[in-house]
Design an enzyme around this catalytic site. Structure first.
Site, PDB file in Angstrom:
ATOM      1  N   THR A 193      40.406  33.895  35.235  1.00 30.12           N
ATOM      2  CA  THR A 193      41.120  33.412  36.424  1.00 30.12           C
ATOM      3  C   THR A 193      41.673  32.009  36.227  1.00 30.12           C
ATOM      4  O   THR A 193      42.686  31.652  36.841  1.00 30.12           O
ATOM      5  CB  THR A 193      40.237  33.463  37.678  1.00 30.12           C
ATOM      6  OG1 THR A 193      39.197  32.486  37.613  1.00 30.12           O
ATOM      7  CG2 THR A 193      39.620  34.845  37.870  1.00 30.12           C
ATOM      8  N   MET A 234      45.401  31.702  40.392  1.00 31.93           N
ATOM      9  CA  MET A 234      45.266  32.832  41.312  1.00 31.93           C
ATOM     10  C   MET A 234      43.977  33.590  40.992  1.00 31.93           C
ATOM     11  O   MET A 234      43.992  34.676  40.412  1.00 31.93           O
ATOM     12  CB  MET A 234      46.477  33.750  41.182  1.00 31.93           C
ATOM     13  CG  MET A 234      47.765  33.164  41.715  1.00 31.93           C
ATOM     14  SD  MET A 234      47.861  33.247  43.534  1.00 31.93           S
ATOM     15  CE  MET A 234      47.298  31.614  43.966  1.00 31.93           C
ATOM     16  N   HIS A 235      42.849  33.007  41.388  1.00 28.25           N
ATOM     17  CA  HIS A 235      41.549  33.573  41.030  1.00 28.25           C
ATOM     18  C   HIS A 235      41.391  34.998  41.550  1.00 28.25           C
ATOM     19  O   HIS A 235      41.148  35.937  40.784  1.00 28.25           O
ATOM     20  CB  HIS A 235      40.432  32.686  41.577  1.00 28.25           C
ATOM     21  CG  HIS A 235      40.407  31.306  41.016  1.00 28.25           C
ATOM     22  ND1 HIS A 235      39.980  31.035  39.727  1.00 28.25           N
ATOM     23  CD2 HIS A 235      40.760  30.107  41.552  1.00 28.25           C
ATOM     24  CE1 HIS A 235      40.058  29.736  39.506  1.00 28.25           C
ATOM     25  NE2 HIS A 235      40.529  29.151  40.597  1.00 28.25           N
ATOM     26  N   ASP A 236      41.489  35.188  42.856  1.00 22.45           N
ATOM     27  CA  ASP A 236      41.172  36.486  43.447  1.00 22.45           C
ATOM     28  C   ASP A 236      42.172  37.570  43.064  1.00 22.45           C
ATOM     29  O   ASP A 236      41.820  38.757  43.010  1.00 22.45           O
ATOM     30  CB  ASP A 236      41.098  36.365  44.973  1.00 22.45           C
ATOM     31  CG  ASP A 236      39.887  35.569  45.433  1.00 22.45           C
ATOM     32  OD1 ASP A 236      38.917  35.463  44.657  1.00 22.45           O
ATOM     33  OD2 ASP A 236      39.899  35.053  46.563  1.00 22.45           O
TER      34      ASP A 236
END
Length: 306
Positions: A193, A234-236
Site C-alpha cells: 500500500t 491509496m491503502h484501502d
C-alpha cells in the site's frame, strides 16, 4: 461485463475508505452485497454515518450494518487526527433518511454468508473486530467464507507504532484470532500500500471527471493536503484492486502471527517470509505491486462511477 464476484465489505470510513467503497460499488467485476462498519478511523457511530452518507451519495442499494464500537479487549485508539473529527471532513454531504440494519454487523455477515449459494469473499479494510466476532460466535461460518482479503499489517515497519500498521494495532486480539482461524487470507499490508501512490497530475483531474471524482478530490485535499502535491497513498484501494487485478500483486505464502503482548510491539504482524519459525503458511502476503498497472486500474474504475 456481468458482475461475477459477490463480496461483503467491512470498513471504517474514513477518507481513504471512501475510494475503496467507490471501487467496490463500480468495478464491473464486483457485486457488493453488504457493507458493515467498525470503529477504527473514528467511532463506529461516525463510521456508520459516513458509510450511509456514501451509499446515499451514490444512490447504492446496499444494506449497511453497524458493527463493534470497541476492540475486543482494549480501548479504541482512533485516527481522527488524520481523518478529521467526523472521519470524512472536506465534503458537504446532503441529508438523508437511511438507517443501518437492526442487527449487528457480525450477525448480518453471518446471515448473508449462510444464505449465499456458494462461499463468499470478505474484504476487511478496517480493524478486524467484526470478523473476529463472527468467527468466535459462529465458527461454522468459516466454511462459507471463500477468502478474506484484508488491508492491514506489514512485513516491515508500521504506520501507527514503529512496527505495527493501524488496522491491526487497533485490535491485535481480533487480528490474532482471525489469522489463527484457518480461513484463506490475502494480506495487502503496508509493503504494497505504500507503493500504491496516485500522482499529483492524476489527482488534479478528479474534479472534472464526474461527481465521484469531485467528492474524492475534496476529501483527499483535506485528508492529505501535502500529498496532493507529492502523491497520495491509496491503502484501502489495494484490497479491492487485488480482487479485480490480482496479477498486479506479487504474493508469497507465509506464516503470519500477530503480537498481542509486547510493550512496544503489540499489533505487529510477524511475517515469516523465510520460514524460520517452521510454521505452516496461513496467509498470502502481498509484497510488491505493479504501480503503473494499479494507477491505470484506479483511473478506469473511477471513470466507471457517476
Amino acid at each position: 461485463m456481468a458482475a461475477s464476484l459477490h463480496i461483503i465489505l467491512d470498513t471504517d470510513p474514513g477518507i481513504d475508505d471512501a475510494a475503496a467503497i467507490a471501487a467496490a460499488l463500480f468495478a464491473p467485476e464486483l457485486d457488493l452485497q453488504l457493507m458493515t462498519t467498525v470503529a477504527g478511523n473514528v467511532s463506529v457511530e461516525k463510521t456508520t454515518r459516513n458509510g450511509l452518507q456514501l451509499l446515499h451519495f451514490w444512490d447504492a442499494d446496499v444494506p449497511l450494518a453497524q458493527g463493534a464500537a470497541t476492540p475486543l479487549l482494549r480501548p479504541l485508539r482512533d485516527a481522527a487526527y488524520v481523518h478529521g473529527e467526523s472521519g470524512m471532513e472536506g465534503y458537504d454531504f446532503v441529508d438523508h433518511q437511511r438507517q443501518p440494519l437492526a442487527k449487528p454487523a457480525f450477525i448480518a455477515i453471518r446471515d448473508v454468508l449462510m444464505n449465499a449459494p456458494e462461499p463468499m469473499t470478505l474484504v476487511a479494510i478496517g480493524p478486524l473486530t467484526n470478523i473476529a466476532l463472527l468467527l468466535m460466535h459462529y465458527p461454522e461460518c468459516r466454511f462459507n467464507i471463500h477468502r478474506l482479503v484484508i488491508m492491514g499489517g506489514s512485513a516491515g515497519r508500521g504506520n501507527f507504532t514503529p512496527n505495527a500498521e493501524f488496522n491491526i494495532a487497533v485490535d491485535p486480539e481480533a487480528a490474532a484470532h482471525v489469522f489463527r482461524s484457518g480461513i484463506e487470507i490475502v494480506m495487502c499490508g503496508l509493503d504494497v500500500t505504500n507503493q500504491a501512490v496516485l500522482t499529483p497530475e492524476y489527482l488534479a483531474t478528479l474534479p472534472a471527471l464526474n461527481k465521484t471524482g469531485g467528492m474524492l478530490h475534496a476529501l483527499f485535499s483535506h485528508y492529505r493536503s501535502g500529498s496532493m502535491q507529492s502523491g497520495l497513498r491509496m491503502h484501502d484501494l489495494c484490497a479491492i484492486a487485488w480482487l479485480v487485478r490480482p496479477e498486479l500483486f506479487t504474493l508469497q505464502s507465509c506464516f503470519v502471527a500477530v503480537e498481542t503482548q509486547g510493550q512496544y510491539t503489540a499489533g505487529t504482524t510477524v511475517v515469516d517470509i523465510e520460514g524460520r519459525l517452521g510454521q505452516p503458511a496461513n496467509a498470502q502476503v502481498a509484497l510488491a505491486l505493479d504501480v503503473d498497472g494499479f494507477r491505470q486500474w484506479v483511473a478506469e474504475v473511477f471513470a466507471c462511477a457517476p
